[in-house]
Write an enzyme that holds these catalytic residues in place. Structure first.
Site, short mmCIF file in Angstrom:
data_model
loop_
_atom_site.label_atom_id
_atom_site.label_comp_id
_atom_site.label_asym_id
_atom_site.label_seq_id
_atom_site.Cartn_x
_atom_site.Cartn_y
_atom_site.Cartn_z
N SER A 140 -35.61 2.49 -55.35
CA SER A 140 -36.92 2.56 -56.00
C SER A 140 -37.12 3.96 -56.54
O SER A 140 -36.63 4.94 -55.95
CB SER A 140 -38.04 2.23 -55.01
OG SER A 140 -39.31 2.51 -55.57
N TYR A 153 -41.56 4.60 -46.86
CA TYR A 153 -40.90 3.74 -47.84
C TYR A 153 -40.07 4.58 -48.80
O TYR A 153 -38.90 4.27 -49.06
CB TYR A 153 -41.95 2.93 -48.60
CG TYR A 153 -41.38 2.10 -49.74
CD1 TYR A 153 -40.73 0.91 -49.48
CD2 TYR A 153 -41.51 2.53 -51.06
CE1 TYR A 153 -40.21 0.15 -50.53
CE2 TYR A 153 -40.99 1.77 -52.10
CZ TYR A 153 -40.34 0.59 -51.83
OH TYR A 153 -39.82 -0.15 -52.86
#
Length: 262
Positions: A140, A153
């Site tokens: 990501s 995350y």
């Protein structure tokens, strides 16, 4: 890779994983679909068999559970037909760092780091011995941006990028292609599952567009594919700056600016 290689896709019941499965089925690849939702897996498998005349195996597994993870590892080690791993399964984080519980941290790390690493480790020796194959790890852009505030995350996705870069250095001379795909916001169920409200879904990329762009990078054998990045020169500059920093390290001595002034 030949079209006879099977593709194992994790997180395959919906979103990015399901779209990868459809795109590879369209290319003529047989599939092994891994996810927790048996009903969705079965429905997707039936549709892909009918529409693309490929073989589709379903493997229900929760990759945060030790026994399930071991089962998928064994499939990757022992099934010589599998030549491509799509390491897609992942979990997002809602709330700031201080609001996380020990259980939520463990769950996030287990899926985003441990499972990704162990599945890659399960298939890599066999691919290296065969001299061909591919491992695709879904990261990501959050892994590049601590400013986004999703600290755990983002850290897991930074790990995925580093892991992919390291694996590429080790495996590409042996004929194994490794790709890190770094999406930005994409219209999938990951937001709802994490309890994150998206204020304007139109600002998110369509999952089909994301996977199609990632597959262009796959076909070009890019190491890092960032579908939302408009100017690739920015990534090249970042990676070049990193290499320049490494070249400036002098391991035996501290830099002058850290030397005590007498």
């Amino acid at each position: 890779m030949t079209t006879h290689s099977s593709v194992l896709v994790t997180g395959a019941s919906t979103g990015i994983g399901a779209t990868y499965a459809e795109r590879f089925a369209r290319r003529g690849h047989d599939l092994v679909l891994v996810a927790r939702d048996q009903a969705r897996l079965d429905a997707l498998a039936a549709r892909l068999r009918e529409e693309h005349a490929v073989s589709v195996d379903v493997l229900r597994a929760d990759l945060t559970e030790a026994a399930d993870l071991t089962t998928v590892e064994a499939r990757l080690r022992n099934d010589a037909r599998i030549g491509i791993l799509i390491n897609n399964a992942g979990l997002a984080q809602s709330g700031g760092f201080v609001g996380q519980t020990s259980e939520s941290i463990d769950h996030l790390v287990a899926l985003n780091i441990t499972a990704v690493t162990r599945l890659a480790a399960a298939i890599a020796p066999r691919l290296a011995q065969a001299g061909e194959g591919a491992i695709v790890n879904l990261g990501s852009v959050v892994g590049l941006a601590p400013e986004f505030g999703m600290s755990i995350y983002g850290a897991t996705k930074a790990y995925v990028l580093f892991l992919s870069q390291g694996l590429s250095l080790e495996l590409s001379p042996k004929g194994v292609y490794v790709q890190a795909v770094l999406p930005a916001g994409t219209r999938t169920e990951i937001w709802e599952r994490a309890g994150i409200e998206v204020s304007n879904p139109s600002d998110l990329m369509d999952v089909g567009e994301l996977v199609d762009a990632a597959l262009v990078g796959f076909d070009r054998r890019e190491l890092v594919t960032i579908p939302p990045l408009q100017d690739a020169a920015h990534w090249n500059a970042l990676d070049g700056a990193r290499q320049g920093l490494l070249a400036d390290l002098r391991q035996a001595h501290a830099a002058d600016r850290y030397r005590a002034v007498s």
